[in-house]
Design a protein around this motif. Structure first.
Motif, PDB file in Angstrom:
ATOM      1  N   GLN A   1      -4.668  10.261  -1.035  1.00  0.00           N
ATOM      2  CA  GLN A   1      -4.936   9.283  -2.087  1.00  0.00           C
ATOM      3  C   GLN A   1      -5.158  10.033  -3.398  1.00  0.00           C
TER       4      GLN A   1
ATOM      5  N   ASN B   1       0.856  -1.175   0.000  1.00  0.00           N
ATOM      6  CA  ASN B   1       0.000   0.000   0.000  1.00  0.00           C
ATOM      7  C   ASN B   1       0.900   1.236   0.000  1.00  0.00           C
TER       8      ASN B   1
ATOM      9  N   ASN C   1      -4.071   2.694  -6.007  1.00  0.00           N
ATOM     10  CA  ASN C   1      -2.904   2.638  -5.136  1.00  0.00           C
ATOM     11  C   ASN C   1      -1.900   3.708  -5.552  1.00  0.00           C
TER      12      ASN C   1
END
Length: 180
Positions: free
Chosen positions: A112, A99, A118
């Motif tokens: 994000q 991650n 990802n």
């Protein structure tokens, strides 16, 4: 005495003609693209959108150089403007999944990225991980783009960096043997 003004007039006319020609030449040069105005359409063998690239860089002469890391699974492209290193594009293939947001300290104000599941965008840095199916089901491709700019400029350029990375990622995948 009447000849002296004529000589001055005769000399002035050619001087004005030369000045006009020089001025026209300078104007014409200004219309032509110079090295400072040319943005490459490829960086280290990867096609890029010149407008997206230019939005990240200061004005000046752009040069890109592939730096060997000594491993075919790694690639580093260093972009310089007027001799100053400004942009780094690092690519790594055959990585195990992790991650990105939890494992890599990307920099100030990470969040994000909307570009993939990802991926993380921060001030001056973008990192993403994408599957590399051509290299095996457990292989992944990491794209890490870093801007070497002031903190204020990095904050202002988050959106441009994210757009550039989104456009660049398919090229990186292809060049590293991961994509079509």
């Amino acid at each position: 005495m009447t000849t002296a003004p004529r000589r001055t007039t005769r000399r002035a006319a050619p001087a004005l003609g030369i000045a006009a020609a020089l001025l026209a030449g300078l104007t014409a040069c200004g219309a032509d693209p110079t090295a400072d105005d040319i943005t490459p359409k490829a960086l280290c063998g990867r096609t890029v959108d010149p407008e997206l690239l230019r939005s990240l860089l200061p004005s000046g002469e752009i040069k890109a150089k592939q730096e060997s890391i000594g491993d075919p699974m790694n690639s580093r492209c260093v972009v310089s403007v007027n001799g100053s290193r400004t942009l780094y594009v690092d690519e790594v293939r055959d990585q195990n999944y992790f991650n990105v947001q939890k494992e890599i300290p990307v920099g100030p104000y990470p969040q994000q990225s909307g570009t993939s599941g990802n991926a993380v965008i921060a001030d001056g840095r973008y990192v993403s991980m994408s599957p590399c199916p051509k290299r095996g089901s457990k292989s992944n491709f990491v794209l890490d783009i870093t801007l070497s700019v002031s903190p204020d400029r990095a904050r202002e350029q988050r959106t441009q960096l994210e757009k550039f990375a989104t456009a660049y990622r398919p090229e990186g995948l292809r060049a590293m043997g991961c994509g079509t």
